[in-house]
Design a protein around this motif. Sequence first.
Motif, PDB file in Angstrom:
ATOM      1  N   UNK A   1     -46.397  -3.456 -51.668  1.00 22.56           N
ATOM      2  CA  UNK A   1     -45.479  -2.784 -52.575  1.00 22.56           C
ATOM      3  C   UNK A   1     -45.219  -3.759 -53.721  1.00 22.56           C
ATOM      4  N   UNK A   2     -45.680  -3.371 -54.894  1.00 16.91           N
ATOM      5  CA  UNK A   2     -45.655  -4.249 -56.066  1.00 16.91           C
ATOM      6  C   UNK A   2     -44.708  -3.651 -57.092  1.00 16.91           C
ATOM      7  N   UNK A   3     -43.816  -4.478 -57.637  1.00 17.81           N
ATOM      8  CA  UNK A   3     -42.848  -3.958 -58.613  1.00 17.81           C
ATOM      9  C   UNK A   3     -43.471  -3.879 -60.006  1.00 17.81           C
ATOM     10  N   UNK A   4     -42.694  -3.403 -60.961  1.00 15.63           N
ATOM     11  CA  UNK A   4     -43.183  -3.184 -62.324  1.00 15.63           C
ATOM     12  C   UNK A   4     -43.583  -4.478 -63.026  1.00 15.63           C
ATOM     13  N   UNK A   5     -43.119  -5.618 -62.538  1.00 10.52           N
ATOM     14  CA  UNK A   5     -43.492  -6.909 -63.106  1.00 10.52           C
ATOM     15  C   UNK A   5     -44.725  -7.511 -62.440  1.00 10.52           C
ATOM     16  N   UNK A   6     -45.315  -6.782 -61.491  1.00  8.89           N
ATOM     17  CA  UNK A   6     -46.503  -7.260 -60.802  1.00  8.89           C
ATOM     18  C   UNK A   6     -46.211  -8.201 -59.648  1.00  8.89           C
ATOM     19  N   UNK A   7     -44.964  -8.255 -59.203  1.00  9.55           N
ATOM     20  CA  UNK A   7     -44.564  -9.128 -58.103  1.00  9.55           C
ATOM     21  C   UNK A   7     -44.698  -8.364 -56.786  1.00  9.55           C
ATOM     22  N   UNK A   8     -45.389  -8.952 -55.818  1.00 13.07           N
ATOM     23  CA  UNK A   8     -45.486  -8.341 -54.502  1.00 13.07           C
ATOM     24  C   UNK A   8     -44.130  -8.475 -53.826  1.00 13.07           C
ATOM     25  N   UNK A   9     -43.485  -7.359 -53.602  1.00 12.58           N
ATOM     26  CA  UNK A   9     -42.156  -7.359 -52.995  1.00 12.58           C
ATOM     27  C   UNK A   9     -42.218  -7.264 -51.480  1.00 12.58           C
ATOM     28  N   UNK A  10     -43.199  -6.537 -50.985  1.00 11.97           N
ATOM     29  CA  UNK A  10     -43.394  -6.381 -49.548  1.00 11.97           C
ATOM     30  C   UNK A  10     -44.885  -6.203 -49.320  1.00 11.97           C
ATOM     31  N   UNK A  11     -45.355  -6.647 -48.173  1.00 13.25           N
ATOM     32  CA  UNK A  11     -46.762  -6.455 -47.904  1.00 13.25           C
ATOM     33  C   UNK A  11     -47.126  -6.736 -46.469  1.00 13.25           C
ATOM     34  N   UNK A  12     -48.319  -6.282 -46.116  1.00 14.65           N
ATOM     35  CA  UNK A  12     -48.858  -6.512 -44.789  1.00 14.65           C
ATOM     36  C   UNK A  12     -49.007  -5.222 -44.015  1.00 14.65           C
ATOM     37  N   UNK A  13     -49.529  -5.356 -42.820  1.00 16.17           N
ATOM     38  CA  UNK A  13     -49.734  -4.192 -41.974  1.00 16.17           C
ATOM     39  C   UNK A  13     -48.416  -3.620 -41.463  1.00 16.17           C
ATOM     40  N   UNK A  14     -47.385  -4.433 -41.318  1.00 16.56           N
ATOM     41  CA  UNK A  14     -46.095  -3.970 -40.819  1.00 16.56           C
ATOM     42  C   UNK A  14     -45.350  -3.081 -41.811  1.00 16.56           C
ATOM     43  N   UNK A  15     -45.736  -3.105 -43.071  1.00 15.06           N
ATOM     44  CA  UNK A  15     -45.053  -2.304 -44.088  1.00 15.06           C
ATOM     45  C   UNK A  15     -45.158  -0.806 -43.785  1.00 15.06           C
ATOM     46  N   UNK A  16     -46.155  -0.392 -43.034  1.00 14.93           N
ATOM     47  CA  UNK A  16     -46.307   1.031 -42.692  1.00 14.93           C
ATOM     48  C   UNK A  16     -45.053   1.587 -42.028  1.00 14.93           C
ATOM     49  N   UNK A  17     -44.385   0.768 -41.211  1.00 13.73           N
ATOM     50  CA  UNK A  17     -43.213   1.233 -40.456  1.00 13.73           C
ATOM     51  C   UNK A  17     -42.028   1.558 -41.349  1.00 13.73           C
ATOM     52  N   UNK A  18     -41.884   0.871 -42.463  1.00 14.63           N
ATOM     53  CA  UNK A  18     -40.714   1.111 -43.317  1.00 14.63           C
ATOM     54  C   UNK A  18     -41.082   1.255 -44.791  1.00 14.63           C
ATOM     55  N   UNK A  19     -42.261   1.759 -45.056  1.00 16.54           N
ATOM     56  CA  UNK A  19     -42.726   1.913 -46.431  1.00 16.54           C
ATOM     57  C   UNK A  19     -41.790   2.780 -47.263  1.00 16.54           C
ATOM     58  N   UNK A  20     -41.422   3.943 -46.742  1.00 14.46           N
ATOM     59  CA  UNK A  20     -40.569   4.847 -47.507  1.00 14.46           C
ATOM     60  C   UNK A  20     -39.236   4.192 -47.850  1.00 14.46           C
ATOM     61  N   UNK A  21     -38.651   3.523 -46.892  1.00 14.79           N
ATOM     62  CA  UNK A  21     -37.372   2.836 -47.124  1.00 14.79           C
ATOM     63  C   UNK A  21     -37.522   1.774 -48.206  1.00 14.79           C
ATOM     64  N   UNK A  22     -38.580   1.006 -48.162  1.00 15.63           N
ATOM     65  CA  UNK A  22     -38.799  -0.049 -49.159  1.00 15.63           C
ATOM     66  C   UNK A  22     -39.023   0.546 -50.546  1.00 15.63           C
ATOM     67  N   UNK A  23     -39.730   1.669 -50.621  1.00 18.79           N
ATOM     68  CA  UNK A  23     -39.930   2.344 -51.908  1.00 18.79           C
ATOM     69  C   UNK A  23     -38.591   2.822 -52.456  1.00 18.79           C
ATOM     70  N   UNK A  24     -37.778   3.444 -51.594  1.00 19.61           N
ATOM     71  CA  UNK A  24     -36.456   3.915 -52.015  1.00 19.61           C
ATOM     72  C   UNK A  24     -35.608   2.758 -52.536  1.00 19.61           C
ATOM     73  N   UNK A  25     -35.627   1.631 -51.841  1.00 22.47           N
ATOM     74  CA  UNK A  25     -34.844   0.459 -52.255  1.00 22.47           C
ATOM     75  C   UNK A  25     -35.309  -0.077 -53.603  1.00 22.47           C
ATOM     76  N   UNK A  26     -36.612  -0.180 -53.779  1.00 20.21           N
ATOM     77  CA  UNK A  26     -37.144  -0.725 -55.028  1.00 20.21           C
ATOM     78  C   UNK A  26     -36.833   0.198 -56.200  1.00 20.21           C
ATOM     79  N   UNK A  27     -36.981   1.496 -55.996  1.00 22.64           N
ATOM     80  CA  UNK A  27     -36.644   2.433 -57.068  1.00 22.64           C
ATOM     81  C   UNK A  27     -35.151   2.415 -57.378  1.00 22.64           C
ATOM     82  N   UNK A  28     -34.311   2.252 -56.368  1.00 21.43           N
ATOM     83  CA  UNK A  28     -32.862   2.189 -56.583  1.00 21.43           C
ATOM     84  C   UNK A  28     -32.491   0.987 -57.441  1.00 21.43           C
ATOM     85  N   UNK A  29     -33.219  -0.115 -57.282  1.00 24.90           N
ATOM     86  CA  UNK A  29     -32.951  -1.309 -58.089  1.00 24.90           C
ATOM     87  C   UNK A  29     -33.096  -1.038 -59.581  1.00 24.90           C
ATOM     88  N   UNK A  30     -33.940  -0.089 -59.931  1.00 22.84           N
ATOM     89  CA  UNK A  30     -34.148   0.204 -61.351  1.00 22.84           C
ATOM     90  C   UNK A  30     -33.520   1.538 -61.762  1.00 22.84           C
TER      91      UNK A  30
END
Length: 109
Positions: free
Chosen positions: A70-99
Amino acid sequence: MYAHERSLVEQLADKPFALIGVNSDADRDEIRDIVKDKNLSWRSFWNGPQGTRGPISRQWEVSGWPTLYLIDADGVIRHGGQDLRRNLDQRIEELLAEIGHDVQLEHDN
């Protein structure tokens, strides 16, 4: 994961979100058939005829599939790996909420 990815693309169509895939199948023609058959609308790059040992996975040091980033608009990897599948939606919601985009993704369970 195609159904979930398609759902994300549809739900976030009006948000600053892009899905990009890397396909590790060695047969490029087979990949084209899958893209057409599964109606994949997002950009997907081919990892080359070496499959999982292709140039993209080597550069990103991917050792297992699927691996998500999960890469933000600045190109920074915010989350990554195989474990991200378990909480991908939550992480997307959090990142979008930040902006300033409050999103509640619908989950297919």
